[in-house]
Design a protein around this motif. Structure first.
Motif, PDB file in Angstrom:
ATOM      1  N   VAL A  69      67.422  89.791   1.854  1.00 15.43           N
ATOM      2  CA  VAL A  69      65.931  90.075   2.224  1.00 15.43           C
ATOM      3  C   VAL A  69      65.280  88.953   1.115  1.00 15.43           C
ATOM      4  O   VAL A  69      64.258  88.384   0.980  1.00 15.43           O
ATOM      5  N   ARG A  70      65.767  89.344  -0.182  1.00 20.63           N
ATOM      6  CA  ARG A  70      65.050  88.641  -1.403  1.00 20.63           C
ATOM      7  C   ARG A  70      65.577  87.178  -1.507  1.00 20.63           C
ATOM      8  O   ARG A  70      64.969  86.572  -2.147  1.00 20.63           O
ATOM      9  N   ASN A  71      66.475  86.822  -1.042  1.00 24.10           N
ATOM     10  CA  ASN A  71      67.375  85.479  -1.075  1.00 24.10           C
ATOM     11  C   ASN A  71      66.507  84.496   0.100  1.00 24.10           C
ATOM     12  O   ASN A  71      66.557  83.382  -0.050  1.00 24.10           O
ATOM     13  N   ASP A  72      65.890  85.167   1.108  1.00 28.59           N
ATOM     14  CA  ASP A  72      65.317  84.482   2.224  1.00 28.59           C
ATOM     15  C   ASP A  72      63.844  84.460   1.673  1.00 28.59           C
ATOM     16  O   ASP A  72      63.309  85.489   1.664  1.00 28.59           O
ATOM     17  N   GLU A  73      63.077  83.332   1.829  1.00 29.78           N
ATOM     18  CA  GLU A  73      61.769  83.037   1.352  1.00 29.78           C
ATOM     19  C   GLU A  73      61.141  83.661   2.436  1.00 29.78           C
ATOM     20  O   GLU A  73      60.177  84.382   1.826  1.00 29.78           O
ATOM     21  N   GLU A  74      60.964  83.763   3.644  1.00 31.73           N
ATOM     22  CA  GLU A  74      60.139  84.225   4.456  1.00 31.73           C
ATOM     23  C   GLU A  74      60.422  85.598   4.548  1.00 31.73           C
ATOM     24  O   GLU A  74      59.418  86.416   4.545  1.00 31.73           O
ATOM     25  N   LEU A  75      61.436  86.293   4.467  1.00 24.76           N
ATOM     26  CA  LEU A  75      61.660  87.780   4.654  1.00 24.76           C
ATOM     27  C   LEU A  75      61.370  88.252   3.464  1.00 24.76           C
ATOM     28  O   LEU A  75      60.700  89.478   3.312  1.00 24.76           O
ATOM     29  N   ASN A  76      61.345  87.572   2.280  1.00 25.72           N
ATOM     30  CA  ASN A  76      60.874  88.046   1.178  1.00 25.72           C
ATOM     31  C   ASN A  76      59.387  88.105   0.851  1.00 25.72           C
ATOM     32  O   ASN A  76      58.913  89.038   0.483  1.00 25.72           O
ATOM     33  N   LYS A  77      58.632  87.132   1.783  1.00 28.33           N
ATOM     34  CA  LYS A  77      57.340  87.265   1.581  1.00 28.33           C
ATOM     35  C   LYS A  77      56.865  88.483   2.469  1.00 28.33           C
ATOM     36  O   LYS A  77      55.944  89.197   2.359  1.00 28.33           O
ATOM     37  N   LEU A  78      57.629  88.548   3.686  1.00 25.03           N
ATOM     38  CA  LEU A  78      57.259  89.730   4.735  1.00 25.03           C
ATOM     39  C   LEU A  78      57.553  91.021   3.973  1.00 25.03           C
ATOM     40  O   LEU A  78      56.597  92.155   4.081  1.00 25.03           O
ATOM     41  N   PHE A  79      58.556  91.436   3.182  1.00 26.29           N
ATOM     42  CA  PHE A  79      58.950  92.560   2.600  1.00 26.29           C
ATOM     43  C   PHE A  79      58.578  92.595   1.204  1.00 26.29           C
ATOM     44  O   PHE A  79      59.046  93.045   0.394  1.00 26.29           O
ATOM     45  N   GLY A  80      57.368  91.892   0.654  1.00 23.96           N
ATOM     46  CA  GLY A  80      56.963  91.621  -0.791  1.00 23.96           C
ATOM     47  C   GLY A  80      56.885  93.121  -1.464  1.00 23.96           C
ATOM     48  O   GLY A  80      57.245  92.827  -2.539  1.00 23.96           O
ATOM     49  N   ASN A  81      56.257  93.837  -0.835  1.00 23.27           N
ATOM     50  CA  ASN A  81      55.936  95.000  -1.446  1.00 23.27           C
ATOM     51  C   ASN A  81      56.508  96.425  -1.373  1.00 23.27           C
ATOM     52  O   ASN A  81      56.465  97.483  -1.389  1.00 23.27           O
TER      53      ASN A  81
END
Length: 178
Positions: free
Chosen positions: A130-142
């Motif tokens: 999740v953290r290495n993927d830009e879009e998933l990191n944005k979705l799972f930010g908090n």
């Protein structure tokens, strides 16, 4: 030309039946052609389209071609009181989105597990994916993933500075003398 009309009528009837089945109407007609070209089969023989087991029901997930439960999504949407009315396509769309996101995360987590020479996906692999993927990191930010740890990162200020050219020369001379 006549065959085309028959086929068109059959396809329209089939589409309406599928729409009715998705909406949850239990008494939807079975799929049968509008006009029979050959004589009817004798009783007991089961041949042709729609003559098989009449009691066989297919799930909404199977009709939509999904693995995630469309019927359960529909029930949750109704129970949640998000709206007074729920359209026929809403649970299908929701199930498709959740299935896509899950498949994406599992694929990336599987790659992370393989990079770590593991065969099982653990929360750490999901977090790395999740953290290495830009879009998933944005979705799972908090979101905090339990037992996920943190990304390996050393701040540039904490990295020791490379030695000056003068010290490097002295270091090489010291090695040559030994």
């Amino acid at each position: 030309r006549n065959n085309f009309r028959l086929l068109f009528k059959f396809e329209m009837k089939r589409a309406n039946t599928l729409k009715a089945a998705i909406r949850g109407k239990e008494n939807a007609e079975t799929l049968r052609p509008v006009h029979r070209i050959s004589s009817p089969a004798p009783t007991g023989a089961k041949s042709g389209r729609g003559k098989g087991e009449k009691g066989k029901k297919s799930s909404m997930s199977a009709k939509a071609g999904l693995q995630f439960p469309v019927g359960r999504m529909r029930r949750y949407l109704k129970k949640g009181k998000y709206s007074t009315r729920i359209g026929a396509g809403a649970p299908v769309y929701l199930a498709a989105i959740l299935e896509y996101l899950t498949a994406e995360i599992i694929e990336l987590a599987g790659n992370a597990a393989r990079d770590n020479k593991k065969t099982r996906i653990i929360p750490r692999h999901i977090m790395l994916a999740v953290r290495n993927d830009e879009e998933l990191n944005k979705l799972f930010g908090n979101i905090t993933i339990a037992q996920g740890g943190v990304l390996p990162n050393i701040h540039s200020v904490l990295v020791p500075k490379s030695s000056t050219p003068k010290e490097k020369k002295e270091g090489k001379e010291g090695k040559e003398k030994k």
